[in-house]
Scaffold this motif. Structure first.
Motif, PDB file in Angstrom:
ATOM      1  N   LEU A   1      13.688   1.418  -0.577  1.00  0.00           N
ATOM      2  CA  LEU A   1      13.399   1.728  -1.976  1.00  0.00           C
ATOM      3  C   LEU A   1      11.973   2.247  -2.119  1.00  0.00           C
ATOM      4  CD1 LEU A   1      14.190   1.537  -5.050  1.00  0.00           C
ATOM      5  CD2 LEU A   1      13.141  -0.737  -5.021  1.00  0.00           C
ATOM      6  N   CYS A   2      11.814   3.269  -2.905  1.00  0.00           N
ATOM      7  CA  CYS A   2      10.506   3.876  -3.177  1.00  0.00           C
ATOM      8  C   CYS A   2       9.593   2.847  -3.838  1.00  0.00           C
ATOM      9  CB  CYS A   2      10.710   5.067  -4.107  1.00  0.00           C
ATOM     10  SG  CYS A   2       9.184   5.704  -4.842  1.00  0.00           S
ATOM     11  N   ILE A   3       8.498   2.513  -3.167  1.00  0.00           N
ATOM     12  CA  ILE A   3       7.577   1.512  -3.730  1.00  0.00           C
ATOM     13  C   ILE A   3       6.892   2.052  -4.982  1.00  0.00           C
ATOM     14  CG2 ILE A   3       5.533   2.105  -2.343  1.00  0.00           C
ATOM     15  CD1 ILE A   3       6.590  -1.506  -2.971  1.00  0.00           C
ATOM     16  N   PHE A   4       6.814   3.373  -5.098  1.00  0.00           N
ATOM     17  CA  PHE A   4       6.206   3.976  -6.288  1.00  0.00           C
ATOM     18  C   PHE A   4       7.029   3.717  -7.547  1.00  0.00           C
ATOM     19  CE2 PHE A   4       2.985   6.551  -8.063  1.00  0.00           C
ATOM     20  CZ  PHE A   4       2.076   6.840  -7.066  1.00  0.00           C
ATOM     21  N   GLU A   5       8.339   3.518  -7.374  1.00  0.00           N
ATOM     22  CA  GLU A   5       9.180   3.131  -8.509  1.00  0.00           C
ATOM     23  C   GLU A   5       8.687   1.795  -9.057  1.00  0.00           C
ATOM     24  OE1 GLU A   5      11.998   4.454  -9.963  1.00  0.00           O
ATOM     25  OE2 GLU A   5      12.491   6.120  -8.618  1.00  0.00           O
TER      26      GLU A   5
ATOM     27  N   PHE B   1      10.926  -1.017   2.056  1.00  0.00           N
ATOM     28  CA  PHE B   1      10.422  -0.045   1.097  1.00  0.00           C
ATOM     29  C   PHE B   1       9.978   1.227   1.796  1.00  0.00           C
ATOM     30  CE2 PHE B   1       9.794  -4.205  -0.710  1.00  0.00           C
ATOM     31  CZ  PHE B   1      10.295  -4.051  -1.993  1.00  0.00           C
ATOM     32  N   CYS B   2      10.087   2.340   1.089  1.00  0.00           N
ATOM     33  CA  CYS B   2       9.382   3.551   1.508  1.00  0.00           C
ATOM     34  C   CYS B   2       7.986   3.445   0.913  1.00  0.00           C
ATOM     35  CB  CYS B   2      10.067   4.804   0.974  1.00  0.00           C
ATOM     36  SG  CYS B   2       9.097   6.314   1.311  1.00  0.00           S
ATOM     37  N   SER B   3       6.962   3.639   1.733  1.00  0.00           N
ATOM     38  CA  SER B   3       5.599   3.714   1.200  1.00  0.00           C
ATOM     39  C   SER B   3       4.871   4.882   1.860  1.00  0.00           C
ATOM     40  CB  SER B   3       4.855   2.397   1.420  1.00  0.00           C
ATOM     41  OG  SER B   3       4.712   2.119   2.802  1.00  0.00           O
ATOM     42  N   ALA B   4       5.655   5.936   2.136  1.00  0.00           N
ATOM     43  CA  ALA B   4       5.134   7.061   2.911  1.00  0.00           C
ATOM     44  C   ALA B   4       3.954   7.771   2.256  1.00  0.00           C
ATOM     45  CB  ALA B   4       6.256   8.069   3.168  1.00  0.00           C
ATOM     46  N   CYS B   5       3.882   7.763   0.931  1.00  0.00           N
ATOM     47  CA  CYS B   5       2.754   8.467   0.309  1.00  0.00           C
ATOM     48  C   CYS B   5       1.439   7.730   0.550  1.00  0.00           C
ATOM     49  CB  CYS B   5       3.002   8.725  -1.175  1.00  0.00           C
ATOM     50  SG  CYS B   5       3.599   7.314  -2.067  1.00  0.00           S
ATOM     51  N   PHE B   6       1.525   6.477   1.023  1.00  0.00           N
ATOM     52  CA  PHE B   6       0.318   5.738   1.378  1.00  0.00           C
ATOM     53  C   PHE B   6       0.058   5.721   2.891  1.00  0.00           C
ATOM     54  CE2 PHE B   6       2.198   3.622  -2.403  1.00  0.00           C
ATOM     55  CZ  PHE B   6       1.245   4.003  -3.325  1.00  0.00           C
TER      56      PHE B   6
ATOM     57  N   GLY C   1      18.676   4.350   0.177  1.00  0.00           N
ATOM     58  CA  GLY C   1      18.501   3.809  -1.175  1.00  0.00           C
ATOM     59  C   GLY C   1      17.116   4.056  -1.731  1.00  0.00           C
ATOM     60  N   ILE C   2      16.625   5.274  -1.555  1.00  0.00           N
ATOM     61  CA  ILE C   2      15.237   5.563  -1.951  1.00  0.00           C
ATOM     62  C   ILE C   2      15.062   5.505  -3.470  1.00  0.00           C
ATOM     63  CG2 ILE C   2      13.411   7.330  -1.928  1.00  0.00           C
ATOM     64  CD1 ILE C   2      14.434   8.121   0.883  1.00  0.00           C
ATOM     65  N   ARG C   3      15.972   6.126  -4.184  1.00  0.00           N
ATOM     66  CA  ARG C   3      15.939   6.036  -5.655  1.00  0.00           C
ATOM     67  C   ARG C   3      16.873   4.923  -6.114  1.00  0.00           C
ATOM     68  NH1 ARG C   3      11.771   7.293  -6.207  1.00  0.00           N
ATOM     69  NH2 ARG C   3      11.104   8.989  -4.874  1.00  0.00           N
ATOM     70  N   PRO C   4      16.527   4.278  -7.224  1.00  0.00           N
ATOM     71  CA  PRO C   4      17.361   3.165  -7.690  1.00  0.00           C
ATOM     72  C   PRO C   4      18.647   3.643  -8.375  1.00  0.00           C
ATOM     73  CG  PRO C   4      15.540   3.544  -9.214  1.00  0.00           C
ATOM     74  CD  PRO C   4      15.346   4.499  -8.073  1.00  0.00           C
TER      75      PRO C   4
ATOM     76  N   PRO D   1       1.994  13.583   0.516  1.00  0.00           N
ATOM     77  CA  PRO D   1       2.907  14.008  -0.541  1.00  0.00           C
ATOM     78  C   PRO D   1       4.267  13.335  -0.406  1.00  0.00           C
ATOM     79  CG  PRO D   1       2.767  15.696   1.154  1.00  0.00           C
ATOM     80  CD  PRO D   1       1.794  14.629   1.540  1.00  0.00           C
ATOM     81  N   CYS D   2       4.988  13.308  -1.511  1.00  0.00           N
ATOM     82  CA  CYS D   2       6.346  12.762  -1.499  1.00  0.00           C
ATOM     83  C   CYS D   2       7.333  13.916  -1.352  1.00  0.00           C
ATOM     84  CB  CYS D   2       6.627  12.034  -2.803  1.00  0.00           C
ATOM     85  SG  CYS D   2       8.314  11.390  -2.883  1.00  0.00           S
ATOM     86  N   PHE D   3       8.309  13.740  -0.476  1.00  0.00           N
ATOM     87  CA  PHE D   3       9.369  14.743  -0.317  1.00  0.00           C
ATOM     88  C   PHE D   3      10.685  14.249  -0.906  1.00  0.00           C
ATOM     89  CE2 PHE D   3       6.299  15.614   3.019  1.00  0.00           C
ATOM     90  CZ  PHE D   3       6.148  16.994   2.944  1.00  0.00           C
ATOM     91  N   TYR D   4      10.645  13.071  -1.523  1.00  0.00           N
ATOM     92  CA  TYR D   4      11.886  12.426  -1.964  1.00  0.00           C
ATOM     93  C   TYR D   4      12.019  12.321  -3.478  1.00  0.00           C
ATOM     94  CZ  TYR D   4      11.298  10.786   2.877  1.00  0.00           C
ATOM     95  OH  TYR D   4      11.078  10.697   4.234  1.00  0.00           O
ATOM     96  N   GLY D   5      11.279  13.159  -4.210  1.00  0.00           N
ATOM     97  CA  GLY D   5      11.567  13.222  -5.637  1.00  0.00           C
ATOM     98  C   GLY D   5      10.528  12.676  -6.592  1.00  0.00           C
ATOM     99  N   ILE D   6       9.351  12.290  -6.096  1.00  0.00           N
ATOM    100  CA  ILE D   6       8.256  11.972  -7.021  1.00  0.00           C
ATOM    101  C   ILE D   6       7.223  13.086  -6.831  1.00  0.00           C
ATOM    102  CG2 ILE D   6       6.356  10.393  -7.573  1.00  0.00           C
ATOM    103  CD1 ILE D   6       8.704   8.843  -8.284  1.00  0.00           C
ATOM    104  N   ASP D   7       6.826  13.667  -7.924  1.00  0.00           N
ATOM    105  CA  ASP D   7       5.991  14.850  -7.829  1.00  0.00           C
ATOM    106  C   ASP D   7       4.522  14.491  -7.634  1.00  0.00           C
ATOM    107  OD1 ASP D   7       5.077  17.422  -7.900  1.00  0.00           O
ATOM    108  OD2 ASP D   7       5.086  17.552 -10.074  1.00  0.00           O
TER     109      ASP D   7
HETATM  110 FE1  SF4 Z   1       8.161   6.830  -3.202  1.00  0.00          FE
HETATM  111 FE2  SF4 Z   1       5.942   7.558  -1.971  1.00  0.00          FE
HETATM  112 FE3  SF4 Z   1       8.208   7.222  -0.601  1.00  0.00          FE
HETATM  113 FE4  SF4 Z   1       7.935   9.266  -2.295  1.00  0.00          FE
HETATM  114  S1  SF4 Z   1       6.793   8.947  -0.398  1.00  0.00           S
HETATM  115  S2  SF4 Z   1       9.711   7.951  -2.056  1.00  0.00           S
HETATM  116  S3  SF4 Z   1       6.691   8.350  -3.914  1.00  0.00           S
HETATM  117  S4  SF4 Z   1       7.037   5.658  -1.699  1.00  0.00           S
END
Ligand code: SF4
Ligand code: 5GP
Ligand code: MG
Length: 460
Positions: free
Chosen positions: A240-244, A437-442, A178-181, A386-392
């Motif tokens: 869920l992508c925390i960046f959302e 949450f996904c917070s991989a970019c952090f 459920g990464i994207r809403p 970097p994000c591999f799941y759709g946020i540039d």
């Molecule tokens: Fe969102 Fe960051 Fe995860 Fe990409 S890597 S899905 S921007 S939290």
């Protein structure tokens, strides 16, 4: 990207889809498209540009039907070209499908190879088209709509929130994490009509009521019989992508039963508690930094004042595909209020620093306008991956915090002080389980494994 879907016989679905996309414009500004189903016949219109540029009354009149699927695109895979606009429409043994995708698959290399081996004629370069082909392939091999789709989703790894139109109904799907809403709404008519949208703001605009989220690893199938739910993943989990929450989704959209505006204000309060600083005024970088700046002001007592005015008719700067466009975009976008800034010690709050290009320019602008001290506060932690799941968020070498310490970044941005929100603070403010949450970019802790060759394309 923004996705939208509707099943509403007797309604003007093209127009409802148009308005839904209009509200989801912030999720992608490169191209827009709508497909409608009139019985077995599919009508499609898509092109480069904003929703309001791609569609007008007469175009919408040529999109009759009872099922609508729409998409606003921001390219993360595949180039920025018309053939890559969505929905992707494909013929199958059972009729056409129109697919709109938000997210990024990570196993495209393998999937592409498999599909090409079975003589699929891939016309575009997107991962989204591959999902449509995988569905068509399963259906052509004898599966029905549901089985065929589920078989295809099981071959996909990464982030995918999908809306898929068929001649008999519309599907809403989320990947197992459920990464994207993706949300479900209802229109009050009798019988009930269902709507799917990336965010609740896409429901509000057409007067639909929020029902619930599509769950991670769930497929909802909306037909004349109503809404049926299938949990197709064996191991669903919430990521869920925390960046959302921090930045990407609109502040008036609801997640976890509250507006993101409220969440972002709390981020600002938390930031003020973690990293206070003595100053005369505080303001946000419009629009995305504003709620956090208000929260910062509330918690710190520093007066809130607008120091920058935004031209609302310029798109999100990061969405333009080239660096040159991005840089000129920033100049077009924000203008300082000299009389507010002159002689002041200011705190400028933004939701994130990605490349650092926006921030550096802004600091310079503020000083030129007369600010005597510039303190920057960021309502998320340093973006290091970097994000591999759709946020540039770009390749790792473009991320300023990937190679520089906070002190070095402060120096480069020429601020008096710089502080980021802590990772714990960002997650605590959600009020939810921090593991959901996904917070991989952090952190670099990717919830869906990234194949080595894909990793190498973006990591230093
Ligand atoms: Fe969102 Fe960051 Fe995860 Fe990409 S890597 S899905 S921007 S939290
Ligand atoms: P940058 O640090 O890259 O100059 O820009 C950061 C600012 O732009 C923040 O205000 C953030 O809202 C937005 N932003 C810029 N680029 C991106 C990006 O690639 N992804 C995301 N999510 N936000 C970006
Ligand atoms: Mg911003």
């Amino acid at each position: 990207c923004g996705v939208f879907g509707i099943y509403a016989p007797g309604e003007d679905v093209a127009k409802l889809t148009y308005f839904g996309l209009y509200a989801l414009q912030h999720r992608g500004q490169e191209s827009a498209g709508i497909a409608t189903f009139e019985g077995t016949h599919v009508h499609l219109h898509k092109d480069m540009g904003l929703v309001s540029q791609v569609f007008n009354e007469s175009v919408l009149e040529h999109l009759p039907g009872s099922i609508g699927v729409g998409h606003t695109r921001y390219s993360t895979t595949g180039s920025s070209r018309k053939v890559n606009a969505q929905p992707a429409v494909l013929e199958t043994r059972l009729g056409s499908i129109a697919l709109a995708h938000n997210g990024n698959l990570v196993n495209t290399v393998q999937l592409r190879e498999e599909l090409l081996q079975s003589k699929c004629n891939l016309v575009t370069t997107t991962d989204s088209e591959m999902i449509a082909f995988a569905i068509a392939q399963a259906i052509d091999a004898g599966a029905d709509w549901l089985e065929g789709s589920i078989q295809a989703f099981q071959r996909c790894q990464g982030a995918f929130s999908l809306v898929i139109g068929t001649p008999i109904g519309v599907m809403g799907v989320r990947d197992p994490n459920g990464i994207r809403p993706l949300v479900i709404g209802t229109l009050p008519e009798n019988p009930i009509r269902y709507v799917l949208a990336s965010e609740t703001c896409g429901l509000d605009i057409i007067g639909a009521e929020y029902l619930r989220d599509v769950e991670p690893g769930e497929l909802v199938w909306i037909t004349e019989e109503g809404l049926a739910s299938y949990h197709w993943s064996k191991q669903p989990q919430r990521k869920l992508c925390i960046f959302e929450m921090i930045y990407f989704a609109r502040p008036d959209s609801l997640m976890h039963n509250e507006s993101l505006y409220s969440y972002r204000m709390r981020l600002g309060r938390q930031l003020a508690e973690e990293s206070p600083v003595d100053a005369d005024i505080v303001f946000g970088v419009p629009d995305s930094g504003v709620p956090a700046a208000i929260g910062f002001s509330q918690a710190s007592g520093v007066a809130y004042a607008e120091g920058l005015i935004k031209n609302r008719y310029v798109g999100r700067t990061f969405i333009q595909p080239t660096q040159t466009m991005r840089e000129s975009g920033i100049r077009m976008k924000l203008n300082p209020l000299k009389d507010v800034l002159v002689g002041k010690r200011v705190i400028i709050v933004d939701d994130s620093i990605v490349r650092g290009t926006t921030s550096r320019k802004l600091v310079k602008t503020l000083r030129e306008a007369g600010a005597v001290e510039v303190h920057m506060r960021i309502s998320s932690p340093p973006v290091t991956h970097p994000c591999f799941y759709g946020i540039d968020t770009d390749t790792q070498d473009q991320l300023i915090a990937a190679t520089k310490s906070v002190a070095e970044i402060a120096q480069q941005l020429e601020v008096d002080t710089l502080a980021y929100l802590s990772w714990e603070g960002m997650l605590k403010a959600t009020g939810e389980d921090p593991n959901s949450f996904c917070s991989a970019c952090f952190t670099g802790d990717y919830p869906v494994a990234i194949p080595e060759q894909v990793k190498r394309s973006k990591l230093i």
